[in-house]
Design a protein around this motif. Sequence first.
Motif, PDB file in Angstrom:
ATOM      1  N   VAL A 195       1.123  -1.167  -0.097  1.00  0.00           N
ATOM      2  CA  VAL A 195      -0.037   0.117   0.102  1.00  0.00           C
ATOM      3  C   VAL A 195       0.908   1.396   0.061  1.00  0.00           C
ATOM      4  O   VAL A 195       1.889   1.200   0.516  1.00  0.00           O
ATOM      5  CB  VAL A 195      -1.031  -0.226   1.064  1.00  0.00           C
ATOM      6  CG1 VAL A 195      -0.283   0.177   2.504  1.00  0.00           C
ATOM      7  CG2 VAL A 195      -1.990   1.050   0.993  1.00  0.00           C
ATOM      8  N   LYS A 196       0.680   2.426  -0.781  1.00  0.00           N
ATOM      9  CA  LYS A 196       1.070   3.214  -0.634  1.00  0.00           C
ATOM     10  C   LYS A 196       0.716   4.551   0.141  1.00  0.00           C
ATOM     11  O   LYS A 196      -0.517   4.740  -0.013  1.00  0.00           O
ATOM     12  CB  LYS A 196       1.322   3.987  -2.410  1.00  0.00           C
ATOM     13  CG  LYS A 196       2.105   5.293  -2.305  1.00  0.00           C
ATOM     14  CD  LYS A 196       2.203   5.474  -3.738  1.00  0.00           C
ATOM     15  CE  LYS A 196       3.375   6.639  -4.093  1.00  0.00           C
ATOM     16  NZ  LYS A 196       3.344   6.745  -5.603  1.00  0.00           N
ATOM     17  N   LEU A 197       1.241   5.007   1.180  1.00  0.00           N
ATOM     18  CA  LEU A 197       0.586   5.846   2.172  1.00  0.00           C
ATOM     19  C   LEU A 197       1.035   7.207   1.823  1.00  0.00           C
ATOM     20  O   LEU A 197       2.256   7.538   1.894  1.00  0.00           O
ATOM     21  CB  LEU A 197       1.205   5.340   3.567  1.00  0.00           C
ATOM     22  CG  LEU A 197       0.631   4.067   3.692  1.00  0.00           C
ATOM     23  CD1 LEU A 197       1.078   3.707   5.509  1.00  0.00           C
ATOM     24  CD2 LEU A 197      -0.999   3.936   3.777  1.00  0.00           C
ATOM     25  N   GLU A 198       0.077   8.168   1.509  1.00  0.00           N
ATOM     26  CA  GLU A 198       0.348   9.612   1.110  1.00  0.00           C
ATOM     27  C   GLU A 198       0.026  10.723   2.209  1.00  0.00           C
ATOM     28  O   GLU A 198       0.840  11.754   2.448  1.00  0.00           O
ATOM     29  CB  GLU A 198      -0.524  10.079   0.014  1.00  0.00           C
ATOM     30  CG  GLU A 198      -0.280   9.175  -1.342  1.00  0.00           C
ATOM     31  CD  GLU A 198       0.844   9.598  -1.875  1.00  0.00           C
ATOM     32  OE1 GLU A 198       1.511  10.445  -1.442  1.00  0.00           O
ATOM     33  OE2 GLU A 198       1.087   9.069  -3.267  1.00  0.00           O
ATOM     34  N   THR A 199      -1.079  10.380   2.976  1.00  0.00           N
ATOM     35  CA  THR A 199      -1.699  11.270   3.966  1.00  0.00           C
ATOM     36  C   THR A 199      -0.946  11.157   5.240  1.00  0.00           C
ATOM     37  O   THR A 199      -0.796  10.054   6.024  1.00  0.00           O
ATOM     38  CB  THR A 199      -2.895  11.079   4.116  1.00  0.00           C
ATOM     39  OG1 THR A 199      -3.749  11.198   3.109  1.00  0.00           O
ATOM     40  CG2 THR A 199      -3.493  12.200   5.200  1.00  0.00           C
ATOM     41  N   PRO A 200      -0.215  12.223   5.788  1.00  0.00           N
ATOM     42  CA  PRO A 200       0.531  12.326   7.392  1.00  0.00           C
ATOM     43  C   PRO A 200      -0.512  11.936   8.239  1.00  0.00           C
ATOM     44  O   PRO A 200      -1.614  12.182   8.135  1.00  0.00           O
ATOM     45  CB  PRO A 200       1.158  13.761   7.256  1.00  0.00           C
ATOM     46  CG  PRO A 200       1.287  14.087   5.866  1.00  0.00           C
ATOM     47  CD  PRO A 200       0.067  13.740   5.322  1.00  0.00           C
ATOM     48  N   GLY A 201       0.072  11.097   9.026  1.00  0.00           N
ATOM     49  CA  GLY A 201      -0.769  10.562  10.207  1.00  0.00           C
ATOM     50  C   GLY A 201      -0.390   9.335  10.813  1.00  0.00           C
ATOM     51  O   GLY A 201       0.707   8.521  10.387  1.00  0.00           O
ATOM     52  N   GLN A 202      -1.168   8.943  11.832  1.00  0.00           N
ATOM     53  CA  GLN A 202      -0.667   7.447  12.265  1.00  0.00           C
ATOM     54  C   GLN A 202      -1.773   6.381  11.687  1.00  0.00           C
ATOM     55  O   GLN A 202      -2.947   6.551  11.515  1.00  0.00           O
ATOM     56  CB  GLN A 202      -0.803   7.390  13.866  1.00  0.00           C
ATOM     57  CG  GLN A 202      -0.707   6.254  14.321  1.00  0.00           C
ATOM     58  CD  GLN A 202      -0.269   6.398  16.048  1.00  0.00           C
ATOM     59  OE1 GLN A 202       0.094   7.435  16.453  1.00  0.00           O
ATOM     60  NE2 GLN A 202      -0.718   5.384  16.972  1.00  0.00           N
ATOM     61  N   TYR A 203      -1.256   5.426  11.309  1.00  0.00           N
ATOM     62  CA  TYR A 203      -2.001   4.084  10.882  1.00  0.00           C
ATOM     63  C   TYR A 203      -1.633   2.727  11.535  1.00  0.00           C
ATOM     64  O   TYR A 203      -0.611   2.340  11.499  1.00  0.00           O
ATOM     65  CB  TYR A 203      -1.540   3.751   9.397  1.00  0.00           C
ATOM     66  CG  TYR A 203      -1.578   4.936   8.351  1.00  0.00           C
ATOM     67  CD1 TYR A 203      -1.089   6.131   8.202  1.00  0.00           C
ATOM     68  CD2 TYR A 203      -2.671   4.896   7.486  1.00  0.00           C
ATOM     69  CE1 TYR A 203      -1.251   7.210   7.376  1.00  0.00           C
ATOM     70  CE2 TYR A 203      -2.974   6.134   6.616  1.00  0.00           C
ATOM     71  CZ  TYR A 203      -2.054   7.057   6.531  1.00  0.00           C
ATOM     72  OH  TYR A 203      -2.364   8.079   5.667  1.00  0.00           O
ATOM     73  N   ASP A 204      -2.633   2.491  12.668  1.00  0.00           N
ATOM     74  CA  ASP A 204      -2.242   1.238  13.374  1.00  0.00           C
ATOM     75  C   ASP A 204      -3.117   0.207  12.705  1.00  0.00           C
ATOM     76  O   ASP A 204      -3.809   0.291  11.832  1.00  0.00           O
ATOM     77  CB  ASP A 204      -3.171   1.519  14.823  1.00  0.00           C
ATOM     78  CG  ASP A 204      -2.315   2.377  15.721  1.00  0.00           C
ATOM     79  OD1 ASP A 204      -0.998   2.784  15.197  1.00  0.00           O
ATOM     80  OD2 ASP A 204      -2.642   2.434  16.755  1.00  0.00           O
ATOM     81  N   TYR A 205      -2.466  -0.991  12.804  1.00  0.00           N
ATOM     82  CA  TYR A 205      -2.826  -2.296  12.127  1.00  0.00           C
ATOM     83  C   TYR A 205      -2.403  -3.506  12.726  1.00  0.00           C
ATOM     84  O   TYR A 205      -1.729  -3.390  13.934  1.00  0.00           O
ATOM     85  CB  TYR A 205      -2.197  -2.317  10.631  1.00  0.00           C
ATOM     86  CG  TYR A 205      -0.851  -2.474  10.581  1.00  0.00           C
ATOM     87  CD1 TYR A 205       0.054  -1.492  10.712  1.00  0.00           C
ATOM     88  CD2 TYR A 205      -0.154  -3.902  10.418  1.00  0.00           C
ATOM     89  CE1 TYR A 205       1.477  -1.879  10.721  1.00  0.00           C
ATOM     90  CE2 TYR A 205       0.941  -4.095  10.350  1.00  0.00           C
ATOM     91  CZ  TYR A 205       2.087  -3.372  10.313  1.00  0.00           C
ATOM     92  OH  TYR A 205       3.183  -3.355  10.400  1.00  0.00           O
ATOM     93  N   HIS A 206      -3.052  -4.451  12.311  1.00  0.00           N
ATOM     94  CA  HIS A 206      -2.833  -5.913  13.075  1.00  0.00           C
ATOM     95  C   HIS A 206      -3.053  -6.896  12.177  1.00  0.00           C
ATOM     96  O   HIS A 206      -3.498  -6.727  10.850  1.00  0.00           O
ATOM     97  CB  HIS A 206      -3.915  -5.967  14.232  1.00  0.00           C
ATOM     98  CG  HIS A 206      -5.219  -5.895  13.812  1.00  0.00           C
ATOM     99  ND1 HIS A 206      -6.222  -4.848  13.595  1.00  0.00           N
ATOM    100  CD2 HIS A 206      -6.236  -7.171  13.602  1.00  0.00           C
ATOM    101  CE1 HIS A 206      -7.182  -5.018  13.021  1.00  0.00           C
ATOM    102  NE2 HIS A 206      -7.572  -6.352  13.170  1.00  0.00           N
TER     103      HIS A 206
END
Length: 233
Positions: free
Chosen positions: A205-216
């Motif tokens: 996945v390409k992440l563009e928007t600044p911020g926190q992405y929690d996942y599991h």
Amino acid sequence: MKKALLTALLCAVSLAVSLSGCGEQSAAVVKAPRFNDSTPPAGAQYAAQPINVTLNFSVDVEAEGSSLSVEGSDGKEWARGPVVIEDQNTAMKRELAPGMPDGMYTVSYTAALASGTSGDGRFSFSIDTDLQSDYEDLRGEDAVTISMNHLAFEPKDAIVSPGTTITWTNQEGAPHFVNTETHPEHTYYPPMNSTELAQGQTFSVKLETPGQYDYHCSLHYPQKMVGSIIVAE
Ligand SMILES: [Cu+2]
């Protein structure tokens, strides 16, 4: 919805909040009927701002009549754009403006339920960028690989630059997933939901928007396999 009912609900919320100390740092948690959970979760301490607030319900919600605000401790409003309904009408979401400073934030919402009733809720979360010291700083790379091995993500917590492509690779026999928060709804950032990955398979996945992405990983949650990515300049 009837105006009298709305007034009664608002009063109930105000009463619940005032009983537990509205002026304190952390607002009391008030749950609307049929509310399941949220991203960020109530009381969460984030190391960077979330990109949105997502609320999950066990019943259909409607955009019309629903609202969601995210207020900083200085009274500034950070939610922007329309209330969006996703996940077969059970998730309610609103984007957050960039640039949220460290501090406490209060989420207040009204959920219009498809049954014709509605409910109000409230909770808070905080941002503390000092927590970023626990993250591996991988900024400046165009692509970052995260391995899935020994029932863990490695690196578990990473900071990347905007526009970075993240690729997860399953390196062991056990199947794994990449799932955005929360569990089991996976509604915070759906592009970060993979299919089941067998040994040797990858998900990007390409992440563009600044911020926190929690996942599991849904198969090994919550005891193992949680991770977090921060996108930051
Ligand atoms: Cu797993």
